[in-house]
Design a protein around this motif. Sequence first.
Motif, mmCIF file in Angstrom:
data_model
loop_
_atom_site.group_PDB
_atom_site.id
_atom_site.type_symbol
_atom_site.label_atom_id
_atom_site.label_comp_id
_atom_site.label_asym_id
_atom_site.label_seq_id
_atom_site.Cartn_x
_atom_site.Cartn_y
_atom_site.Cartn_z
ATOM 1 N N VAL A 242 -28.935 38.118 73.564
ATOM 2 C CA VAL A 242 -29.954 37.107 73.265
ATOM 3 C C VAL A 242 -31.086 37.752 72.487
ATOM 4 C CG1 VAL A 242 -29.451 35.625 75.241
ATOM 5 C CG2 VAL A 242 -31.072 37.502 75.489
ATOM 6 N N VAL A 243 -31.907 36.918 71.876
ATOM 7 C CA VAL A 243 -33.091 37.385 71.160
ATOM 8 C C VAL A 243 -34.296 37.112 72.042
ATOM 9 C CG1 VAL A 243 -34.504 37.077 69.099
ATOM 10 C CG2 VAL A 243 -32.033 36.896 68.950
ATOM 11 N N VAL A 244 -35.142 38.117 72.210
ATOM 12 C CA VAL A 244 -36.362 37.966 73.008
ATOM 13 C C VAL A 244 -37.543 38.524 72.221
ATOM 14 C CG1 VAL A 244 -35.178 38.048 75.241
ATOM 15 C CG2 VAL A 244 -35.966 40.164 74.201
ATOM 16 N N PRO A 245 -38.747 38.011 72.473
ATOM 17 C CA PRO A 245 -39.931 38.577 71.810
ATOM 18 C C PRO A 245 -40.183 40.007 72.305
ATOM 19 C CG PRO A 245 -40.408 36.407 72.735
ATOM 20 C CD PRO A 245 -39.074 36.826 73.256
ATOM 21 N N SER A 246 -40.562 40.884 71.405
ATOM 22 C CA SER A 246 -40.882 42.264 71.780
ATOM 23 C C SER A 246 -42.338 42.381 72.223
ATOM 24 C CB SER A 246 -40.597 43.216 70.617
ATOM 25 O OG SER A 246 -41.339 42.824 69.476
ATOM 26 N N SER B 239 -42.274 36.715 63.269
ATOM 27 C CA SER B 239 -41.607 37.529 62.249
ATOM 28 C C SER B 239 -40.518 38.369 62.916
ATOM 29 C CB SER B 239 -42.611 38.432 61.538
ATOM 30 O OG SER B 239 -43.105 39.410 62.430
ATOM 31 N N GLU B 240 -39.656 38.965 62.094
ATOM 32 C CA GLU B 240 -38.562 39.786 62.635
ATOM 33 C C GLU B 240 -39.085 40.958 63.447
ATOM 34 O OE1 GLU B 240 -35.214 40.923 60.255
ATOM 35 O OE2 GLU B 240 -35.342 39.078 59.078
ATOM 36 N N SER B 241 -40.250 41.492 63.074
ATOM 37 C CA SER B 241 -40.804 42.631 63.805
ATOM 38 C C SER B 241 -41.282 42.238 65.210
ATOM 39 C CB SER B 241 -41.951 43.265 63.016
ATOM 40 O OG SER B 241 -43.007 42.340 62.871
ATOM 41 N N ILE C 228 -31.790 30.758 72.169
ATOM 42 C CA ILE C 228 -31.599 31.329 70.840
ATOM 43 C C ILE C 228 -30.964 32.711 70.967
ATOM 44 C CG2 ILE C 228 -32.763 32.109 68.743
ATOM 45 C CD1 ILE C 228 -34.732 29.851 69.147
ATOM 46 N N THR C 229 -29.888 32.920 70.212
ATOM 47 C CA THR C 229 -29.147 34.175 70.286
ATOM 48 C C THR C 229 -29.129 34.939 68.966
ATOM 49 O OG1 THR C 229 -27.085 33.014 69.811
ATOM 50 C CG2 THR C 229 -27.648 33.320 72.140
ATOM 51 N N SER C 230 -29.796 34.404 67.942
ATOM 52 C CA SER C 230 -29.786 35.038 66.626
ATOM 53 C C SER C 230 -31.218 35.236 66.128
ATOM 54 C CB SER C 230 -29.008 34.166 65.639
ATOM 55 O OG SER C 230 -29.216 34.600 64.323
ATOM 56 N N ILE C 231 -31.502 36.429 65.611
ATOM 57 C CA ILE C 231 -32.830 36.719 65.065
ATOM 58 C C ILE C 231 -33.128 35.793 63.881
ATOM 59 C CG2 ILE C 231 -34.171 38.455 63.794
ATOM 60 C CD1 ILE C 231 -33.082 40.567 65.673
ATOM 61 N N ALA C 232 -32.121 35.509 63.063
ATOM 62 C CA ALA C 232 -32.313 34.640 61.900
ATOM 63 C C ALA C 232 -32.748 33.233 62.307
ATOM 64 C CB ALA C 232 -31.027 34.574 61.082
ATOM 65 N N ASP C 233 -32.291 32.761 63.469
ATOM 66 C CA ASP C 233 -32.669 31.427 63.941
ATOM 67 C C ASP C 233 -34.118 31.368 64.422
ATOM 68 O OD1 ASP C 233 -30.123 30.557 63.406
ATOM 69 O OD2 ASP C 233 -29.443 30.677 65.489
ATOM 70 N N ARG D 38 -43.627 34.889 76.251
ATOM 71 C CA ARG D 38 -43.830 36.202 76.879
ATOM 72 C C ARG D 38 -42.789 37.197 76.381
ATOM 73 N NH1 ARG D 38 -47.502 36.133 80.797
ATOM 74 N NH2 ARG D 38 -48.008 34.166 81.796
ATOM 75 N N ALA D 39 -43.207 38.429 76.258
ATOM 76 C CA ALA D 39 -42.307 39.498 75.820
ATOM 77 C C ALA D 39 -41.153 39.634 76.805
ATOM 78 C CB ALA D 39 -43.063 40.818 75.717
ATOM 79 N N GLY D 40 -39.929 39.730 76.276
ATOM 80 C CA GLY D 40 -38.753 39.950 77.102
ATOM 81 C C GLY D 40 -38.143 38.706 77.717
ATOM 82 N N GLU D 41 -38.784 37.546 77.578
ATOM 83 C CA GLU D 41 -38.241 36.310 78.164
ATOM 84 C C GLU D 41 -37.395 35.560 77.140
ATOM 85 O OE1 GLU D 41 -41.198 33.828 79.935
ATOM 86 O OE2 GLU D 41 -41.619 35.261 81.537
ATOM 87 N N LEU D 42 -36.413 34.817 77.644
ATOM 88 C CA LEU D 42 -35.542 34.026 76.780
ATOM 89 C C LEU D 42 -36.345 32.960 76.036
ATOM 90 C CD1 LEU D 42 -32.520 33.442 79.178
ATOM 91 C CD2 LEU D 42 -32.740 35.150 77.380
#
Length: 170
Positions: free
Chosen positions: A30-34, A44-46, A63-68, A79-83
């Motif tokens: 999955v994609v999570v906020p850093s 942004s991607e960063s 969401i499972t894709s950074i592009a999405d 929150r950082a690390g949450e789905l």
Amino acid sequence: MTLRFTIAICIALLVLPVIPALAANTDARVVVPSRDIARGEIISESDLTLGTAQASQIRSGTITSIADLSGMQARRYLRAGELVLATDVRRPIVITKGETVTMTFDAPGISLTATGRALSEGGIGETVTVLNPVSYRQVMATVTGPGTVRADGAMPLNANPVRTAQMQNN
């Protein structure tokens, strides 16, 4: 033959309860906020990182894709690390309610341009309602960029023009 069938049924009854438990322990990417992302902030991607979550934790719309997720605007505090769910983000707003917009309508052999007033807000690709100040009719239009929309059809939202207090006094 019935003995084999009975044994197969008994084995199936013993194994079936274990299968969901095995599936629940699988991990998914999955994609999570850093970092924490504020409501209204453009992602942004960063700001993103890949993580794993148990399949039992993943809900529909995760969401499972950074592009999405990259380039989207947060609808709520993330929150950082949450789905992140698809409902937690939206396309960035480029048309605000009340803004004067340039409306275009293209048909074979003709292209019309007019100004209008946005009655709703939206991001690129979203549909907004625009009031034509000349005819006082509402038109559905697709946002194509900051301050520009494309009329989706020749038919207005309502057949009766919107009357303003100013028009009624004349």
